[in-house]
Design a protein around this motif. Structure first.
Motif, short mmCIF file in Angstrom:
data_model
loop_
_atom_site.label_atom_id
_atom_site.label_comp_id
_atom_site.label_asym_id
_atom_site.label_seq_id
_atom_site.Cartn_x
_atom_site.Cartn_y
_atom_site.Cartn_z
N ARG A 1 0.85 -1.21 0.00
CA ARG A 1 0.00 0.00 0.00
C ARG A 1 0.88 1.25 0.00
NH1 ARG A 1 -3.97 -3.01 3.69
NH2 ARG A 1 -5.51 -3.62 2.11
N VAL B 1 2.33 1.78 -3.49
CA VAL B 1 1.32 2.22 -4.46
C VAL B 1 1.03 3.71 -4.29
CG1 VAL B 1 -1.16 2.03 -5.01
CG2 VAL B 1 0.24 -0.03 -4.82
N LEU B 2 0.85 4.15 -3.03
CA LEU B 2 0.49 5.56 -2.78
C LEU B 2 1.68 6.47 -3.08
CD1 LEU B 2 -1.98 7.17 -1.90
CD2 LEU B 2 -1.15 7.04 0.46
N ALA C 1 2.12 7.03 -6.72
CA ALA C 1 1.07 7.90 -7.29
C ALA C 1 1.35 9.38 -7.06
CB ALA C 1 -0.28 7.53 -6.66
N SER D 1 -3.81 -1.46 -9.11
CA SER D 1 -3.56 -0.97 -7.74
C SER D 1 -4.56 -1.56 -6.74
CB SER D 1 -3.63 0.56 -7.69
OG SER D 1 -4.94 1.01 -8.03
N LEU E 1 -6.56 2.99 -6.52
CA LEU E 1 -6.15 4.39 -6.66
C LEU E 1 -7.21 5.27 -7.32
CD1 LEU E 1 -2.38 4.21 -7.64
CD2 LEU E 1 -3.36 5.15 -5.53
N LEU F 1 -7.81 8.62 -5.42
CA LEU F 1 -7.29 9.89 -5.96
C LEU F 1 -8.42 10.87 -6.25
CD1 LEU F 1 -4.54 8.48 -8.36
CD2 LEU F 1 -4.23 9.44 -6.05
#
Ligand SMILES: Nc1nc2c(ncn2[C@@H]2O[C@H](COP(=O)(O)OP(=O)(O)OP(=O)(O)O)[C@@H](O)[C@H]2O)c(=O)[nH]1
Length: 204
Positions: free
Chosen positions: A19, A22-23, A26, A182, A189, A193
């Motif tokens: 996690r 992934v964040l 981004a 994701s 995401l 987002l």
């Protein structure tokens, strides 16, 4: 970073390396805080009370977020939980490599769903939630393939609810996968987002 200058401080309430990666990838700036939550006890209680899997994922995500949000009322605290369901049975992160083998043999040649619940807390309460379902289908791989996969990946598989990592050779386990990459890795995401833009964290 793609953050608004007036963005609130963002905290990811998670111990998941996936996690976090992934964040970070981004372009979101955040701090990590790892909540101490007895997820197994909450899952057992939800299962015993026939709580639907999506609600269970949100209950678990709330448990993680609220632990951290309690001492950070002004921050935006994000948490997630991912459940794996196959023909109504819930699967968890394997305890050891033998459990990983047994779990992958159980999922082999069958469809399963990854159900990801996400929540955001601010000011001591939940301000957003999302449930994303990723349909997955494993091919009927051989025991020889399975042995090679387990030997290659080793204990890294123990941190994944499916005992696989799609972003690596685990992709060879599948006949087809659905939804966002994701989301499969544990943090959908697109909905997150969108919320972060609406909540004046990210530039629109
Ligand atoms: N790297 C990787 N991790 C996966 C994959 N599928 C599921 N996961 C991980 O499986 C875990 C699901 O268990 P959870 O209980 O939701 O989360 P956790 O690992 O306990 O971490 P917390 O956020 O602290 O609860 C998450 O860490 C997901 O990132 C995958 O394909 N690749």
């Amino acid at each position: 970073m793609m953050m608004r200058p007036d963005a609130p401080h963002v905290v990811l309430a998670s111990g998941s390396a996936s996690r976090r990666a992934v964040l970070q990838a981004a372009g979101v700036a955040f701090e990590i805080a790892t909540p101490q939550v007895d997820e197994a006890a909450i899952k057992d209680a939800c299962r015993a009370e026939d709580v639907p899997v999506a609600d269970t994922a949100l209950i678990l995500a709330d448990a993680k977020a609220s632990r951290i949000a309690r001492t950070r009322p002004d921050d935006l605290v994000i948490a997630a939980d991912q459940m794996l369901v196959c023909d109504g049975a819930w699967y968890d992160k394997p305890a050891d490599m033998e459990a990983a083998r047994v779990q992958l043999q159980a999922l082999r040649g069958r469809k399963h769903e990854l159900v990801s619940g996400m929540v955001a807390w601010r000011g001591g309460h939940r301000v957003w939630q999302d449930v994303t379902v990723s349909p997955m289908e494993m091919r009927d791989f051989s025991d020889e393939f399975l042995d090679a996969y387990l030997a290659l990946e080793g204990p890294t598989l123990l941190g994944s609810v499916g005992a696989y990592r799609l972003e690596g050779p685990g992709v060879q386990l599948f006949a087809r996968v659905g939804g966002e990459h994701s989301a499969i890795l544990g943090l959908p995401l697109m909905p997150l987002l969108r919320f972060l833009r609406q909540h004046h964290v990210l530039l629109d």
